[in-house]
Design a protein around this motif. Sequence first.
Motif, short mmCIF file in Angstrom:
data_model
loop_
_atom_site.label_atom_id
_atom_site.label_comp_id
_atom_site.label_asym_id
_atom_site.label_seq_id
_atom_site.Cartn_x
_atom_site.Cartn_y
_atom_site.Cartn_z
N SER A 157 0.83 -1.21 0.00
CA SER A 157 0.00 0.00 0.00
C SER A 157 0.86 1.26 0.00
O SER A 157 0.57 2.23 -0.70
CB SER A 157 -0.91 -0.03 1.22
OG SER A 157 -1.66 1.17 1.30
N THR A 158 1.94 1.21 0.78
CA THR A 158 2.84 2.37 0.81
C THR A 158 3.46 2.63 -0.55
O THR A 158 3.53 3.78 -1.03
CB THR A 158 3.94 2.13 1.86
OG1 THR A 158 3.34 1.90 3.14
CG2 THR A 158 4.86 3.33 1.95
N TRP A 159 3.90 1.55 -1.19
CA TRP A 159 4.49 1.71 -2.53
C TRP A 159 3.44 2.22 -3.53
O TRP A 159 3.76 3.02 -4.41
CB TRP A 159 5.06 0.36 -3.01
CG TRP A 159 6.43 0.10 -2.48
CD1 TRP A 159 6.79 -0.82 -1.57
CD2 TRP A 159 7.62 0.79 -2.86
NE1 TRP A 159 8.13 -0.78 -1.31
CE2 TRP A 159 8.69 0.20 -2.11
CE3 TRP A 159 7.93 1.82 -3.72
CZ2 TRP A 159 10.00 0.63 -2.21
CZ3 TRP A 159 9.24 2.26 -3.83
CH2 TRP A 159 10.26 1.67 -3.08
N LYS A 160 2.19 1.79 -3.35
CA LYS A 160 1.13 2.25 -4.26
C LYS A 160 0.90 3.76 -4.12
O LYS A 160 0.77 4.48 -5.12
CB LYS A 160 -0.17 1.49 -3.96
CG LYS A 160 -1.32 1.82 -4.90
CD LYS A 160 -1.05 1.21 -6.28
CE LYS A 160 -2.30 1.28 -7.14
NZ LYS A 160 -2.53 2.61 -7.72
N ARG A 161 0.89 4.22 -2.86
CA ARG A 161 0.72 5.66 -2.65
C ARG A 161 1.87 6.45 -3.23
O ARG A 161 1.68 7.50 -3.84
CB ARG A 161 0.59 5.95 -1.15
CG ARG A 161 -0.72 5.48 -0.53
CD ARG A 161 -1.01 6.19 0.78
NE ARG A 161 0.13 6.10 1.71
CZ ARG A 161 0.29 5.11 2.57
NH1 ARG A 161 -0.58 4.12 2.62
NH2 ARG A 161 1.31 5.12 3.40
N LEU A 162 3.08 5.91 -3.04
CA LEU A 162 4.25 6.59 -3.60
C LEU A 162 4.17 6.66 -5.13
O LEU A 162 4.52 7.68 -5.75
CB LEU A 162 5.53 5.87 -3.16
CG LEU A 162 5.93 6.02 -1.69
CD1 LEU A 162 7.11 5.11 -1.37
CD2 LEU A 162 6.27 7.47 -1.36
N GLU A 163 3.71 5.56 -5.72
CA GLU A 163 3.58 5.55 -7.18
C GLU A 163 2.52 6.56 -7.65
O GLU A 163 2.72 7.24 -8.66
CB GLU A 163 3.22 4.14 -7.66
CG GLU A 163 4.36 3.14 -7.51
CD GLU A 163 3.91 1.72 -7.82
OE1 GLU A 163 2.70 1.54 -8.11
OE2 GLU A 163 4.76 0.80 -7.77
#
Length: 544
Positions: free
Chosen positions: A502-508
């Motif tokens: 989820s964190t990586w998705k937000r960063l993307e």
Amino acid sequence: MIKQILGKLPRKTSSKSSSSKEGAFASANSSGLVSGVVGNTPKSNSASGKVLNTDSGASHSSNGTHVSQPTSTSVKSNQGKKLGTMGSEKGQVNNNTVYEALPSFKDVPSSEKNNLFVRKLNMCCIVFDFTDPSKNLKEKDIKRQTLLELVEYISSVTSKFNEITMLEITKMIAANLFRALPNHDNKLPYVYDPEDDEPTLEPSWPHLQIVYEFLLRFVASPETDAKLAKRYIDQSFLLKLLELFDSDDQREREYLKTILHRIYGKFMVHRPFIRKSINNVFYTFIFETGHHNGIAELLEILGSIINGFALPLKEEHKHFLVRALIPLHKPKCISMYHQQLSYCITQFVEKDFKLADPVIRGLLKYWPITNSSKEVMLLGELEEVLEATLAAEFQRCMVPLFQQIARCLSSSHFQVAERALFLWNNDHIRNLITQNRKVILPIIFPALENNTRSHWNQAVQSLTVNVKKIFSDADQVLFDECLSKFQEDQIREKETSEKRASTWKRLEDVAASNTGSNEALLDSSFASSVTVSTSTTSQAKTGG
């Protein structure tokens, strides 16, 4: 013509040493090195290449081992002779020399047998070139027959060998055996496969084999007095013998193994030196060269030696284990000698159970990371060591040990995982594990559970199920606790993974939105710059 050639030979400046050498060989026959030798005298200044005169009045016993007593000067000179020099004193046969057979021992009276024995020894000091199979065929056959006669003779004597005879014997052995071996600097030992590659054979083996047999019978003979022979089979002789263990020819190394073991058993005074010298061979192999052909044979000798160690073990022997034997697990070519090494290690643990902890920790120190075949070998050795390990020593090292076993259980290489699971087939090891299950099971349970769920090999899955059943039968409560903890860890790991995703998705998403705004900003900046440039150009034209 002979006088002219003899006049050209180099002469020694010391008359004392010359007279002592002549006295030392006072048992040779007046006919010289070989009966019937004519033409040029060999150019070598060695004793083996000279024509030796003797006192024809020397007395001999019927068994052929007694010769006339030499002067005190000659005895002193003989005792101080170094075999390192003998190794280079090899006679040579040139084109004008006739190399003829001497009479058989059966054809001479008993009083002349020792005289003939010494002449035959000197005759066999001449070494032939075997790199050319068509060269000196007759001479080579004569020497081979002579060597066979010497072997038969030395086996039939019935009284002690004296100093002069021992000197002649060791001189002939040194002239034939001690030689430079091929250089191995460019070889990679771990690439060699003894099952697929052709073995390297020594060209001069037809002669060397008989010389080795002669040496073996001389050492084993009850007529060889160790107290007297130690002056000639000395430390220099032993060092040169150890150098030959690096021979490429397996047959030669087998003879050397047997001979060195007999020397170790007979010459008690040399035992510490032999052990120390073998140590040095190991150190050079491990830390310098990385190549030696005779490690397996040396370890086989040591296995027998370790088996005879008295209890309690000396500190010297324990240091040998820690500093030499355990580091032998480091080289890549361990497969060439691992069976013998494992036997030596196990012997130490059986002698002193307290050595189990340093041995197991030593194995873990040299445990491979990517070499699966070496892992399988070390697991087999580990089983043998654990079989001789008591509970107290097992508890000292069980945590790091089973951390490594857990990694082996999780290996994608099915042979590694399978070999680790086979440890539970050993009753003694299974009992040790069961007694300490509260410490061991939490360490290995994740590996067992993962194997059951997802390992690709069916045999590994079946063995894992059996091991889990052993633990569940021994302590169901502990098993359930480990299973519950594993499931909690799995849920926690899944949550962590989802949170990370989820964190990586937000960063993307943020990066994508920033990219869009940046592109719009770049477009507006480019349009304004074009407008400014156009207006500046039109003003310049109007002014012009």
